[in-house]
Write a protein that holds these residues in place. Structure first.
Motif, PDB file in Angstrom:
ATOM      1  N   MET A 170      11.527  -1.747  -7.566  1.00  0.00           N
ATOM      2  CA  MET A 170      10.821  -0.720  -8.342  1.00  0.00           C
ATOM      3  C   MET A 170       9.449  -0.471  -7.721  1.00  0.00           C
ATOM      4  SD  MET A 170       9.827  -0.712 -12.383  1.00  0.00           S
ATOM      5  CE  MET A 170      11.549  -0.714 -12.825  1.00  0.00           C
ATOM      6  N   VAL A 171       9.059   0.772  -7.666  1.00  0.00           N
ATOM      7  CA  VAL A 171       7.772   1.129  -7.073  1.00  0.00           C
ATOM      8  C   VAL A 171       6.692   0.993  -8.127  1.00  0.00           C
ATOM      9  CG1 VAL A 171       6.448   2.926  -5.961  1.00  0.00           C
ATOM     10  CG2 VAL A 171       8.871   2.707  -5.472  1.00  0.00           C
ATOM     11  N   ARG A 172       5.654   0.233  -7.797  1.00  0.00           N
ATOM     12  CA  ARG A 172       4.539   0.049  -8.719  1.00  0.00           C
ATOM     13  C   ARG A 172       3.435   1.026  -8.394  1.00  0.00           C
ATOM     14  NH1 ARG A 172       5.265  -4.453 -11.715  1.00  0.00           N
ATOM     15  NH2 ARG A 172       6.828  -5.928 -10.977  1.00  0.00           N
ATOM     16  N   ALA A 173       2.428   1.042  -9.285  1.00  0.00           N
ATOM     17  CA  ALA A 173       1.325   1.976  -9.099  1.00  0.00           C
ATOM     18  C   ALA A 173       0.618   1.663  -7.794  1.00  0.00           C
ATOM     19  CB  ALA A 173       0.337   1.869 -10.269  1.00  0.00           C
ATOM     20  N   GLY A 174       0.241   2.703  -7.100  1.00  0.00           N
ATOM     21  CA  GLY A 174      -0.434   2.541  -5.816  1.00  0.00           C
ATOM     22  C   GLY A 174       0.178   3.448  -4.800  1.00  0.00           C
ATOM     23  N   TYR A 175      -0.164   3.265  -3.544  1.00  0.00           N
ATOM     24  CA  TYR A 175       0.387   4.091  -2.484  1.00  0.00           C
ATOM     25  C   TYR A 175       1.752   3.548  -2.129  1.00  0.00           C
ATOM     26  CZ  TYR A 175      -3.985   6.509  -1.883  1.00  0.00           C
ATOM     27  OH  TYR A 175      -5.086   7.287  -2.081  1.00  0.00           O
ATOM     28  N   ALA A 176       2.759   4.038  -2.810  1.00  0.00           N
ATOM     29  CA  ALA A 176       4.112   3.547  -2.587  1.00  0.00           C
ATOM     30  C   ALA A 176       4.650   4.115  -1.294  1.00  0.00           C
ATOM     31  CB  ALA A 176       5.018   3.954  -3.762  1.00  0.00           C
ATOM     32  N   PRO A 177       5.294   3.293  -0.472  1.00  0.00           N
ATOM     33  CA  PRO A 177       5.844   3.796   0.782  1.00  0.00           C
ATOM     34  C   PRO A 177       7.014   4.708   0.523  1.00  0.00           C
ATOM     35  CG  PRO A 177       6.484   1.504   0.438  1.00  0.00           C
ATOM     36  CD  PRO A 177       5.506   1.838  -0.637  1.00  0.00           C
ATOM     37  N   VAL A 178       7.122   5.742   1.305  1.00  0.00           N
ATOM     38  CA  VAL A 178       8.212   6.701   1.201  1.00  0.00           C
ATOM     39  C   VAL A 178       9.021   6.618   2.474  1.00  0.00           C
ATOM     40  CG1 VAL A 178       8.828   9.095   0.912  1.00  0.00           C
ATOM     41  CG2 VAL A 178       6.837   8.188  -0.268  1.00  0.00           C
TER      42      VAL A 178
ATOM     43  N   ALA B 130       2.681  11.559  -0.955  1.00  0.00           N
ATOM     44  CA  ALA B 130       3.823  10.945  -1.630  1.00  0.00           C
ATOM     45  C   ALA B 130       3.400  10.326  -2.957  1.00  0.00           C
ATOM     46  CB  ALA B 130       4.449   9.882  -0.725  1.00  0.00           C
ATOM     47  N   TYR B 131       2.234   9.698  -2.967  1.00  0.00           N
ATOM     48  CA  TYR B 131       1.734   9.099  -4.203  1.00  0.00           C
ATOM     49  C   TYR B 131       1.467  10.169  -5.265  1.00  0.00           C
ATOM     50  CZ  TYR B 131      -1.536   6.929  -7.439  1.00  0.00           C
ATOM     51  OH  TYR B 131      -2.168   6.488  -8.567  1.00  0.00           O
ATOM     52  N   ILE B 132       0.819  11.237  -4.849  1.00  0.00           N
ATOM     53  CA  ILE B 132       0.543  12.330  -5.797  1.00  0.00           C
ATOM     54  C   ILE B 132       1.841  12.918  -6.328  1.00  0.00           C
ATOM     55  CG2 ILE B 132      -0.434  14.646  -6.005  1.00  0.00           C
ATOM     56  CD1 ILE B 132      -2.574  13.812  -4.024  1.00  0.00           C
ATOM     57  N   ARG B 133       2.825  13.085  -5.434  1.00  0.00           N
ATOM     58  CA  ARG B 133       4.112  13.625  -5.861  1.00  0.00           C
ATOM     59  C   ARG B 133       4.796  12.693  -6.853  1.00  0.00           C
ATOM     60  NH1 ARG B 133       5.427  14.964  -1.350  1.00  0.00           N
ATOM     61  NH2 ARG B 133       6.496  13.086  -0.654  1.00  0.00           N
ATOM     62  N   GLN B 134       4.708  11.389  -6.616  1.00  0.00           N
ATOM     63  CA  GLN B 134       5.302  10.437  -7.549  1.00  0.00           C
ATOM     64  C   GLN B 134       4.617  10.491  -8.910  1.00  0.00           C
ATOM     65  OE1 GLN B 134       5.194   6.586  -5.737  1.00  0.00           O
ATOM     66  NE2 GLN B 134       7.052   6.910  -4.549  1.00  0.00           N
ATOM     67  N   VAL B 135       3.296  10.612  -8.900  1.00  0.00           N
ATOM     68  CA  VAL B 135       2.573  10.710 -10.169  1.00  0.00           C
ATOM     69  C   VAL B 135       3.003  11.956 -10.927  1.00  0.00           C
ATOM     70  CG1 VAL B 135       0.302  11.048 -11.195  1.00  0.00           C
ATOM     71  CG2 VAL B 135       0.600   9.373  -9.366  1.00  0.00           C
TER      72      VAL B 135
ATOM     73  N   GLU C   2       5.855  13.561 -10.630  1.00  0.00           N
ATOM     74  CA  GLU C   2       7.235  13.400 -11.092  1.00  0.00           C
ATOM     75  C   GLU C   2       7.298  12.496 -12.323  1.00  0.00           C
ATOM     76  OE1 GLU C   2       9.314  11.939  -7.718  1.00  0.00           O
ATOM     77  OE2 GLU C   2       9.455  13.907  -6.735  1.00  0.00           O
ATOM     78  N   ARG C   3       6.480  11.428 -12.305  1.00  0.00           N
ATOM     79  CA  ARG C   3       6.462  10.539 -13.472  1.00  0.00           C
ATOM     80  C   ARG C   3       5.927  11.268 -14.697  1.00  0.00           C
ATOM     81  NH1 ARG C   3       3.914   5.070 -10.690  1.00  0.00           N
ATOM     82  NH2 ARG C   3       5.741   4.522  -9.419  1.00  0.00           N
ATOM     83  N   ALA C   4       4.900  12.077 -14.499  1.00  0.00           N
ATOM     84  CA  ALA C   4       4.364  12.838 -15.628  1.00  0.00           C
ATOM     85  C   ALA C   4       5.404  13.817 -16.164  1.00  0.00           C
ATOM     86  CB  ALA C   4       3.100  13.588 -15.205  1.00  0.00           C
ATOM     87  N   ALA C   5       6.119  14.483 -15.241  1.00  0.00           N
ATOM     88  CA  ALA C   5       7.164  15.416 -15.677  1.00  0.00           C
ATOM     89  C   ALA C   5       8.287  14.676 -16.391  1.00  0.00           C
ATOM     90  CB  ALA C   5       7.705  16.186 -14.477  1.00  0.00           C
ATOM     91  N   GLU C   6       8.649  13.502 -15.865  1.00  0.00           N
ATOM     92  CA  GLU C   6       9.704  12.721 -16.504  1.00  0.00           C
ATOM     93  C   GLU C   6       9.274  12.236 -17.885  1.00  0.00           C
ATOM     94  OE1 GLU C   6      13.313  10.949 -17.105  1.00  0.00           O
ATOM     95  OE2 GLU C   6      12.694  12.343 -15.529  1.00  0.00           O
ATOM     96  N   ALA C   7       7.998  11.831 -17.985  1.00  0.00           N
ATOM     97  CA  ALA C   7       7.497  11.408 -19.300  1.00  0.00           C
ATOM     98  C   ALA C   7       7.517  12.561 -20.290  1.00  0.00           C
ATOM     99  CB  ALA C   7       6.082  10.845 -19.157  1.00  0.00           C
TER     100      ALA C   7
END
Length: 412
Positions: free
Chosen positions: A1-9, A169-174, A176-181
């Motif tokens: 699972m990817v945690r908060a931070g600069y997750a590798p893509v 990638a980090y911004i995109r993940q944030v 996506e998480r906001a949209a999913e929430a």
């Protein structure tokens, strides 16, 4: 699972590698890089070969290729690397070919082509070998030192491109998480609303449906016994029987809507609720209770939007109910429905006991009328009349609807 931070893509889709952007921006960048390369070459100290048409062609080709760097980052990197290498091997002044290469390398790594960073690295190795005296060249200490410095700039460009890629990638993940929430919250809200609708439907079914069914059955038995004895059936009893049947029908339709809010109408066109097509029956039922009602319909009848049709019927129904309860015995009432251009006017008046000095206390019925009218963007005026009695006047805007075929409700 990817945690908060600069997750590798590990892998980016094509749409993420090459995001859409204005083409003129890359064009302006390419022109600026070309100007910088040519200016740097003109200001550089003389070298083994003077600037000629080939030098200008190499500088302009490597720089102007950047105009399509976001669409084709790999070909642009290969072109810039080739131009830089040929420029260096021909021993032209300065390091003008490196400027486009830095931008091309950053772009390629930024869009996920990290492995291609080895291409300019190999080109720099060839340049170092040439500066060291290999490939038939003459050793040059200063040139070799400059080549190592340029290799460091290339490493910096690659690192900067990777950092930019990770940040995107980090911004995109944030996002996506906001949209999913947000989707999760909406789904939970819809689920809770659905559960509440089902609860209300069960309560209505267990309480009202049983009581109304008993009333309908008892009224039917009383009518049957009266006719069996040869007696005249009281109109009030017939009205009770008919009203209970209509109430059961509408209650069942309401329960169906509560359980399946998106349910479509049946193929035979029988809608789930009453409309103005049942207005004569409503008025006749009110007359059977002893209320003198006059119905007047003016204007050209035409198809109405379902919500408008239902709201108009409910307004008349509630107004007649209020007249029966509050206006006094046998208070004359008038119902007017006027099909006007662009709107539907509904007026219900009575000659009851309401006066301007003693207006009736508004109840949930009038509140429900106002809510229905407001939802349709119309206006409602409910107040005592100056000459006595009460008047309800509603204006419902009409939007053009296509003529319905196949017996659909509304084509009347």
């Amino acid at each position: 699972m990817v945690r908060a931070g600069y997750a590798p893509v590990m892998h980016l889709r094509r749409s993420e590698r090459c995001p859409r952007r204005s083409p003129w921006r890359d064009g302006v960048l390419a022109v600026c890089v070309a100007a910088a390369a040519v200016t740097g070459a003109l200001l550089a100290p003389p070298a083994g070969t003077h600037l000629d048409q080939v030098a200008y062609l190499l500088m302009l080709t490597g720089a102007l290729a950047l105009a399509v760097r976001t669409r084709w980052p790999v070909p642009v990197l290969l072109i810039s690397t080739g131009c830089m290498l040929v420029y260096h091997l021909r021993d032209f002044p300065g390091n003008a070919g490196v400027i486009p290469l830095l931008v091309a390398l950053y772009t390629a790594v930024r869009f996920g082509h990290r492995r291609l960073a080895v291409v300019p690295a190999l080109a720099m190795v060839v340049a170092i070998v040439k500066d060291a005296g290999g490939l038939g060249g003459t050793p040059a200490d200063n040139g070799s030192r400059e080549t190592f410095l340029l290799l460091g700039w290339l490493v910096a460009a690659a690192v900067f491109g990777e950092v930019s890629r990770q940040r995107s990638a980090y911004i995109r993940q944030v996002e996506e998480r906001a949209a999913e929430a947000e989707r999760t919250r909406e789904e939970m809200a819809r689920r809770r609303a659905g559960e509440e609708r089902l609860r209300i439907a069960r309560e209505l079914h267990d309480s009202l449906t049983h009581s109304i069914s008993v009333i309908k059955v008892q009224a039917g038995v009383a009518v049957h016994l009266a006719r069996k004895r040869g007696e005249e059936v009281p109109p009030t009893l017939l009205a009770i029987q008919e009203a209970s049947g209509d109430a059961l029908r509408e209650l069942r339709a309401t329960l169906e809507v509560l359980r399946t809010p998106q349910a479509e109408e049946d193929a035979d066109g029988a809608g789930p609720a009453s409309g103005l097509d049942r207005l004569p029956q409503l008025v006749e039922r009110a007359r059977s209770t002893g209320l003198p009602v006059r119905l007047e319909i003016t204007g050209g009848r035409r198809p109405l939007p379902e919500e408008t049709d239902r709201a108009a019927y409910r307004i008349v129904q509630e107004a007649l109910t209020n007249i029966t309860r509050h206006a006094g015995p046998a208070a004359p009432a008038r119902v007017r429905v006027d099909y006007r251009p662009g709107e539907l006017a509904v007026e219900i008046e009575d000659d009851g006991r309401a006066t301007a000095d003693q207006p009736p206390v508004p109840g949930t019925g009038l509140l429900g009328m106002r809510e229905r009218v407001a939802a349709l963007g119309g206006t409602l005026d409910a107040r005592p009349r100056p000459e006595g009695g009460f008047a309800v006047r509603a204006r419902l805007p009409l939007a053009p609807v296509p003529a319905m075929t196949g017996g659909k409700r509304g084509a009347r």
